[in-house]
Design a protein around this motif. Structure first.
Motif: not given
Length: 172
Positions: A23-50
């Motif tokens: 469970l700890g590994n899962l949380v760490i993985l989700l945090v790392i994925l959130g930091l690494l992937l969420y922002k770029p995906i969010k930015k990509m979606l924002k660019n697409k929306r724009d």
């Protein structure tokens, strides 16, 4: 129920520490994925929306321009139809005026021809009358001379002719 769940964990070879570790590994993985992937995906979606918004705005702009051009076109077509109707009416008026002028000219020519023919007929009638008088005069003088065996003067002759012609004209 706890017994069944304990047996399942034992059968899988898991204990509570392992579960916490996973469970700890899962949380760490989700945090790392959130930091690494969420922002770029969010930015990509924002660019697409724009970009979609800009395309939508461009479409709206083009639509309004198209409607304006259509309104201008309709206005021009209406103006051209009005102008065409006005020109048609003007051409019809000009043609009617020309036709009236031609008819008037033809009527004037016909009237002048008729008047000339009437004048000519009157002249010919007067000439025939004069010729008839002369021939009647000669004939009357000849007859009178033979009847009277004497000479008739021109004044006597003219009086007799006028009397004969007036009687003749009255009988017609």
């Amino acid at each position: 129920m706890t017994l069944i769940s304990a047996n399942i964990f034992d059968a899988l070879g898991l204990d509570w520490r392992s579960i916490l570790f996973y469970l700890g590994n899962l949380v760490i993985l989700l945090v790392i994925l959130g930091l690494l992937l969420y922002k770029p995906i969010k930015k990509m979606l924002k660019n697409k929306r724009d970009s979609l918004n800009s395309v939508y705005d461009e479409n709206e702009k083009l639509k309004s321009e198209s409607e304006k051009l259509q309104a201008d076109y309709d206005k021009k077509v209406e103006e051209l139809q009005t102008e065409s109707a006005r020109l048609s009416a003007e051409v019809a008026e000009t043609a009617q005026a020309r036709a009236d002028a031609i008819i008037g000219e033809a009527q004037a020519k016909a009237k002048s021809i008729v008047d000339a023919a009437k004048k000519d007929a009157l002249v010919q009638k007067e000439q025939l009358k004069t010729e008839y008088r002369d021939s009647v005069n000669e004939l009357a003088v000849g007859i009178a001379q033979k009847l009277l065996e004497r000479e008739i003067t021109e004044a006597d002759n003219a009086a007799l002719i006028e009397q004969a012609l007036s009687e003749w004209e009255e009988s017609e």
